[in-house]
Design an enzyme around this catalytic site. Structure first.
Site, short mmCIF file in Angstrom:
data_model
loop_
_atom_site.label_atom_id
_atom_site.label_comp_id
_atom_site.label_asym_id
_atom_site.label_seq_id
_atom_site.Cartn_x
_atom_site.Cartn_y
_atom_site.Cartn_z
N ASP A 145 0.83 -1.09 0.16
CA ASP A 145 0.11 -0.12 0.04
C ASP A 145 0.96 1.32 0.02
OD1 ASP A 145 -2.90 1.14 0.66
OD2 ASP A 145 -1.46 1.92 2.06
N GLU A 163 13.25 -15.67 -0.37
CA GLU A 163 13.47 -16.78 0.49
C GLU A 163 12.20 -17.75 0.30
OE1 GLU A 163 13.86 -15.56 4.69
OE2 GLU A 163 15.16 -14.17 4.07
C1 GLC Z 1 -4.08 3.26 -0.48
C2 GLC Z 1 -5.46 2.15 -0.27
C3 GLC Z 1 -6.40 3.36 0.15
C4 GLC Z 1 -6.20 3.75 1.36
C5 GLC Z 1 -4.92 4.57 1.44
C6 GLC Z 1 -4.38 4.74 2.90
O1 GLC Z 1 -4.16 4.05 -1.31
O2 GLC Z 1 -5.60 1.85 -1.68
O3 GLC Z 1 -7.57 2.45 0.08
O4 GLC Z 1 -7.23 4.55 2.05
O5 GLC Z 1 -3.83 3.74 0.84
O6 GLC Z 1 -3.76 3.41 3.41
#
Ligand code: GLC
Length: 536
Positions: A209, A251
């Site tokens: 993310d 790994e």
């Molecule tokens: C990313 C995710 C989103 C979230 C953001 C903060 O963009 O896809 O849904 O709100 O990160 O974690």
């Protein structure tokens, strides 16, 4: 039930079709109105029959759900609303039996304010080692009453919150999502441990993310428009993090897909160097309008930027953050831009759906891997969520102008005639987000019975893609075509043709139509907003 799919190649991720599960809205197994792992386990046959290769789960960990689970309180526990760790392990094993790999979502930029580290940091006070895992700073101004810098948020609004002892902490998203300090060795060690925790449980990959945001300017200097480098987007130091993550993944034979929103192709490709991430989401394609020249340019740019690092492209039309495809393509502005999301934009859903069908065949014919967001196989439109039911912080932080992301997160319809359209098991329990009154027409059972449905199109297309070795990874070649028509070959005898010209065109010579997104007229033409796969 469909037979398990054999893995296509060892490098399965180079051309996999990956289905994104948003667990809260997929299927509710215990009848409390929130989707859960029991619901996913019960519905795995749907995913196997659809013919995808892997499942990406958005965060399923313990979370206060301020940002739909992207505020993680404990990476080693499943949120009780979703189930237990034991169930997650069963799910991973059951999916594997059906030939489906599992990808989990790791959110390294921030944690929940309920995470033990942040609670310890608050309790320990200014100057403590516990605070060094985050970005705590005194404020500016005579009494420290002003935030330490002027950074813009990824969600509109402020990026600093003041705590009672007077210090401020940084959060690029909501105040409930404090940013971690990636210059701190604990933060790096902990995340490598988390990766091992999930790889050891049999997951095949990890989605990262906000992958370009982790490292921050060491002095947290102010943001100045146009001055490079940006103080927190895409700093060079970030690649060091991913090199050590790659060693961990290797790994276990695990793979990464990064959420990297960077318009600069060269900067983007750096994340995909052979000792870093395997793949990253192609947001330029996602944001591209339904326009033949723009699409062609985006496809060319994508392939050109991936080639030097020998990484496969990914093709994405939709996810849990953006306007659903059928809705977006039915509007005057068919591109996607967070800043332009508004209520009440006129939408021609019939047109949008027709284009979404053509886009499905275009996307599935391009070289690389494809992401499919739950409900896309049903052609779900963006839902209007009543204002008093909106949950997404993006809506509230925009001051109410941005409708937020709930409209693409509404629980799936499985059975047209059942309560909550088969999403839940208990009549009388309302789903966590309300489903529109006409949701039943998109239901899985109804579409299964209709050979002309979006679901039937996706099932057939995924079957053909699996059977045709030339689809997926490999070369593509543009073919001469009339203006407004995209035509390319994936093999000497296999072509994809998409007509965006606004008028019918003649089909090129062929021996067989493998698949078309709309019924084809007898006169040998290809109608507008229609795609075909041809044997030539
Ligand atoms: C990313 C995710 C989103 C979230 C953001 C903060 O963009 O896809 O849904 O709100 O990160 O974690």
């Amino acid at each position: 039930m469909a037979a398990p799919h054999p893995p296509r190649t060892d490098d399965w991720w180079r051309d996999a079709v990956i289905y994104q599960v948003y667990p809260r809205s997929f299927a509710d197994g215990d009848g409390d109105g929130t989707g859960d792992l029991a619901g996913v386990r019960a519905r795995l046959p749907h995913l196997a029959e659809l013919g995808v290769d892997a499942l990406w789960f958005t965060p399923w960990y313990a979370s206060p759900m301020v940002d739909g689970g992207y505020d993680v309180a404990d990476y080693r526990a499943i949120d009780p609303a979703f189930g237990t760790l034991d169930e997650a392990e069963k799910l991973i094993a059951e999916a594997a039996e059906l030939g489906l790999r599992v990808i989990v979502d790791i959110v390294p930029n921030h944690v929940s304010d309920q995470h033990v580290w942040f609670r310890q940091a608050l309790a320990a006070g200014p100057g403590s080692p516990e605070r060094e895992r985050f970005h705590f700073r005194p404020g500016r101004g005579e009494h420290g009453e002003l935030p330490p810098n002027d950074w813009p948020s990824q969600f509109s609004g402020n990026t600093w919150t003041r705590v009672p002892d007077g210090e401020w902490y940084l959060h690029l998203f909501t105040p409930e999502q404090p940013d971690l300090n990636w210059a701190h060795p604990d933060v790096r060690r902990e995340h490598e441990d988390i990766l091992r925790f999930w790889f050891a449980r049999g997951v095949a990959g990890v989605r990262i993310d906000s992958a370009a945001l982790l490292t921050k300017d060491p002095d947290l200097r102010d943001f100045t428009e146009g001055v490079d480098p940006h103080p927190y987007i895409d700093l060079d130091e970030i690649h060091d993090v991913y090199r050590s993550w790659r060693a961990v993944a290797d790994e276990y034979g695990g793979v990464f897909v990064g959420e990297v929103w960077l318009p600069d192709a060269e900067r983007f490709a750096r994340y995909l160097r052979p000792d870093e991430l395997h793949t990253a989401f192609n947001f330029n394609f996602l944001a591209c309008p339904w326009d033949p020249d723009r699409l062609r340019r985006t496809i060319d740019d994508t392939l050109a930027e991936h080639a030097p690092v020998n990484a496969p492209a990914t093709w994405v039309l939709c996810n849990h953050d953006v306007t659903r495809t059928a809705t977006r393509y039915g509007r005057e502005d068919t591109g996607f831009d967070f800043a332009k999301k508004r209520f009440g934009i006129p939408t021609d859903l019939e047109l949008g759906t027709r284009r979404a069908r053509a886009a499905a065949l275009l996307t599935l014919a391009l070289p690389g891997s494809v992401y499919l967001y739950q409900g896309e196989e049903l052609g779900l439109p963006e839902a209007d969520v009543p204002l008093d039911r909106v949950q997404d912080p993006m809506h509230f932080r925009s001051g109410g102008t941005d409708p937020g992301r709930d409209g693409c997160r509404v629980p799936l319809p499985w059975e047209a005639e059942a309560p909550s359209y088969g999403f839940g098991t208990h009549a009388g329990t309302e789903p966590w987000l309300p489903q529109p009154a006409d949701w039943g027409r998109h239901a899985v059972d109804r579409q299964t019975a209709d050979p002309g449905s979006m679901l039937a199109l996706y099932r057939t297309a995924l079957g053909v893609r699996r059977a045709e070795a030339a689809l997926g990874d490999g070369p593509m070649r543009w073919l001469p075509s009339p203006e407004g028509v995209l035509a390319f070959a994936r093999a000497e005898d296999l072509q994809c043709v998409v007509n965006l010209s606004g008028a019918p065109v003649d089909l090129p010579p062929h021996t067989e139509v493998l698949l078309s997104s709309e019924p084809l007229p007898a006169d040998g033409s290809l109608p507008t907003d229609t795609a075909v796969w041809l044997r030539t």
